[in-house]
Scaffold this active site. Structure first.
Site, PDB file in Angstrom:
ATOM      1  N   LYS A  86       0.842  -1.197   0.000  1.00  0.00           N
ATOM      2  CA  LYS A  86       0.000   0.000   0.000  1.00  0.00           C
ATOM      3  C   LYS A  86       0.877   1.247   0.000  1.00  0.00           C
ATOM      4  O   LYS A  86       1.881   1.297   0.719  1.00  0.00           O
ATOM      5  CB  LYS A  86      -0.905  -0.018   1.237  1.00  0.00           C
ATOM      6  CG  LYS A  86      -1.876   1.142   1.324  1.00  0.00           C
ATOM      7  CD  LYS A  86      -2.715   1.066   2.594  1.00  0.00           C
ATOM      8  CE  LYS A  86      -3.713   2.209   2.686  1.00  0.00           C
ATOM      9  NZ  LYS A  86      -4.531   2.142   3.914  1.00  0.00           N
ATOM     10  N   SER A 161      -9.503   2.049   3.055  1.00  0.00           N
ATOM     11  CA  SER A 161      -8.666   2.780   2.127  1.00  0.00           C
ATOM     12  C   SER A 161      -7.627   1.904   1.407  1.00  0.00           C
ATOM     13  O   SER A 161      -7.077   2.316   0.398  1.00  0.00           O
ATOM     14  CB  SER A 161      -7.916   3.884   2.879  1.00  0.00           C
ATOM     15  OG  SER A 161      -7.081   3.305   3.883  1.00  0.00           O
ATOM     16  N   SER A 185      -9.624  -0.272   7.314  1.00  0.00           N
ATOM     17  CA  SER A 185      -9.112  -0.229   5.944  1.00  0.00           C
ATOM     18  C   SER A 185      -8.426  -1.479   5.425  1.00  0.00           C
ATOM     19  O   SER A 185      -8.085  -1.535   4.243  1.00  0.00           O
ATOM     20  CB  SER A 185      -8.161   0.946   5.783  1.00  0.00           C
ATOM     21  OG  SER A 185      -8.908   2.125   5.672  1.00  0.00           O
TER      22      SER A 185
HETATM   23  N1  GLN Z   1     -12.820   4.586   6.693  1.00  0.00           N
HETATM   24  C1  GLN Z   1     -12.132   5.002   7.852  1.00  0.00           C
HETATM   25  C2  GLN Z   1     -11.673   6.437   7.683  1.00  0.00           C
HETATM   26  O1  GLN Z   1     -11.973   7.003   6.698  1.00  0.00           O
HETATM   27  C3  GLN Z   1     -10.975   4.102   8.136  1.00  0.00           C
HETATM   28  C4  GLN Z   1      -9.798   4.324   7.264  1.00  0.00           C
HETATM   29  C5  GLN Z   1      -8.624   3.458   7.616  1.00  0.00           C
HETATM   30  O2  GLN Z   1      -8.758   2.446   8.289  1.00  0.00           O
HETATM   31  N2  GLN Z   1      -7.458   3.891   7.172  1.00  0.00           N
HETATM   32  O3  GLN Z   1     -11.059   7.001   8.508  1.00  0.00           O
END
Ligand code: GLN
Length: 492
Positions: A86, A161, A185
């Site tokens: 990532k 994400s 994420s």
């Molecule tokens: N969807 C959550 C956010 O927008 C989690 C994102 C993540 O785990 N990086 O913060």
């Protein structure tokens, strides 16, 4: 086309290499070809690294050859196996954008600890994968470089994400990938893409070299097709690191995958608070069916309560933006990344941040700065921290009676691209079942347990006590020996 090679799991490839039936170069070339063919459609990789990958594969094959001549040559446990990373984790000398224009040209001078450890274990890095900007989002739509598409239906999001790594694994561009999970994420994209994904305990995998989002929540995790493969990757990157002050000095319990095919003795808690109104009926049905399968395999299932679950969403969306606003203060146009020039320092800050950050990141910075500001700190951030403790306590109490907690990962299957992009609150609601584990710091594992009527994957999550990733991986491994959901691949 998914070929015989790109469809292999890490474990299968390793055995074939060991037997001399497959070289790392062959496997890496097959992945790169698959990437050439599919990445223009899926947009899973932002920065493919074919030259680096081929070089690493050749080096791995040299070690395989040396081992074949002399079996006392140490064999790194992931020798020659390809991996997607990532784009929020630093890989030395490879561009790291974090899905942001702010870091479009940023080349880190060192690798993240997790990456470094996997490189020492022999992996081949295929490239850097797409992410919501600075990992803020649940769909990969917040990337400044365009959305990744879900391989099961390219009109839909892969989740986020870490959607790039999840899609790359689901579509067999890579047999495994790294992600990060601050509020879901890894687990949510794993569920949307039909793969297995682990969010380790907070502090279990070093955050050194991970670009910070919410520092008290961020966790480095992995995707693969099977719990067995995820355990392999996790085992190599986990463990204490003195370069991360929150790294836990707790021995990593080895994951035992040879413990037989039964779940006898496993106590599974099913929290009533996770089966709420509004959940897609097929998601609930598949998760309940998987829980019944656990029972049929010998597990003892009981209903439990995690009474503060409903506060996880508001608490997370105060704490995460507050920490993000502090972490993102470093992007000022002076020290890192994009700079918009001007005669005054204040203007350089304003213009650089204005041009470098996208709308969701700006929204979080404003929310977080507000929640931390004098006069509001106690009412918002301070209060959220107190409720966070209650959420953590819910888990601690629950784990006095059960070994794992089984729950849905997200209320729906993968939604259509654009469906939530105008409505941040609807997007935040997607995280309702994943946020509590981050707030409590406990590990969570997602694995496929079925499909909805439109053929979209459905995942289930198991959460466990702190530092007991081994129980989660072992349980999912037993389930995967009895089911085939994890073997399903998208068409094309
Ligand atoms: N969807 C959550 C956010 O927008 C989690 C994102 C993540 O785990 N990086 O913060």
């Amino acid at each position: 086309m998914i070929t015989e090679l790109t469809g292999l799991t890490l474990t299968q490839s390793f055995h074939l290499m060991r037997q001399g039936h497959l070289s790392s170069l062959e496997l890496t070339r097959a992945c790169l070809e698959r990437m050439d063919e599919q990445n223009p459609v899926l947009h899973a990789f932002l920065t493919p690294t074919p030259d680096l990958a081929l070089q690493q594969a050749e080096a791995a094959d040299r070690i395989w050859a040396a081992w074949r001549k002399d079996a006392s040559t140490p064999l790194p446990p992931l020798l020659g196996l390809p991996l997607a990373v990532k784009d929020v984790l630093a890989v030395k000398d490879v561009r790291c954008t974090c899905g942001s224009l702010m870091l479009e040209h940023f080349i880190p001078p060192y690798s993240a600890t997790a990456v470094e450890r996997l490189l020492s274990a022999g992996v081949v890095i295929l490239g850097k994968t797409n992410t919501d900007e600075f990992a803020m989002g649940s769909s990969t739509e917040n990337s400044a470089y365009g959305t990744t598409r879900n391989p099961w239906d390219t009109s839909r999001v892969p989740g986020g994400s870490s959607g790039g790594s999840a899609a790359a694994v689901a579509a067999s561009l890579a047999p495994a990938g790294l992600g990060t999970d601050t509020g879901g994420s890894v687990r949510q994209p794993a569920s949307f893409c039909g793969v297995t994904g682990l969010k380790p305990t907070y502090g279990r995998v070093s955050r050194y070299g991970l670009v910070a989002y919410g520092s008290s929540l961020d966790s480095v995790g992995a995707f693969a097709h099977t719990a067995e493969d995820v355990a392999l990757v996790f085992g190599q990157m986990a463990g204490f690191d003195r370069r991360d002050s929150t790294s836990a000095d707790v021995p990593v319990t080895p994951v035992r995958l040879d413990g037989g095919a039964s779940l006898k003795g496993l106590r599974v808690g099913v929290p009533a608070e996770y089966f709420i109104k509004g959940i897609q009926p097929e998601v609930e049905a598949c998760v309940r069916k998987a829980i019944a399968d656990f029972k049929a395999l010998g597990a003892e299932v009981k209903e439990i309560n995690l009474p503060h679950t409903e506060y996880a969403l508001p608490v997370y969306y105060l704490i995460a933006p507050a920490e993000a606003s502090a972490n993102l203060a470093r992007y000022d146009g002076i020290r890192y990344g994009l700079r918009e020039d001007s005669a005054s320092l204040g203007e350089i800050y304003r213009l650089s941040r204005g041009a470098g950050f996208g709308p969701e990141v700006k929204r979080r910075i404003m929310l977080g700065t507000y929640a931390l500001s004098a006069g509001y700190y106690d009412a918002y951030y301070g209060q959220a921290q107190k409720v966070r403790t209650l959420i953590k306590r819910d888990f601690e109490l629950a784990f006095q009676d059960v070994d794992v907690i089984a729950a849905p990962v997200a209320p729906t299957t993968a939604f259509r691209i654009g469906d939530h992009s105008e409505d941040p609150l609807a997007m935040y609601l997607e995280d309702v079942f994943t946020l509590p584990a981050n707030l409590g710091g406990v590990p969570g594992l997602t694995f496929p347990v079925g499909f909805d009527q439109q053929g979209l994957p459905i995942g289930m999550q198991l959460m466990g006590p702190h530092f007991r990733e081994d129980i989660l991986l072992q349980s999912a491994h037993v389930y995967q020996q009895h089911t085939d959901w994890h073997k399903c691949h998208p068409q094309s």
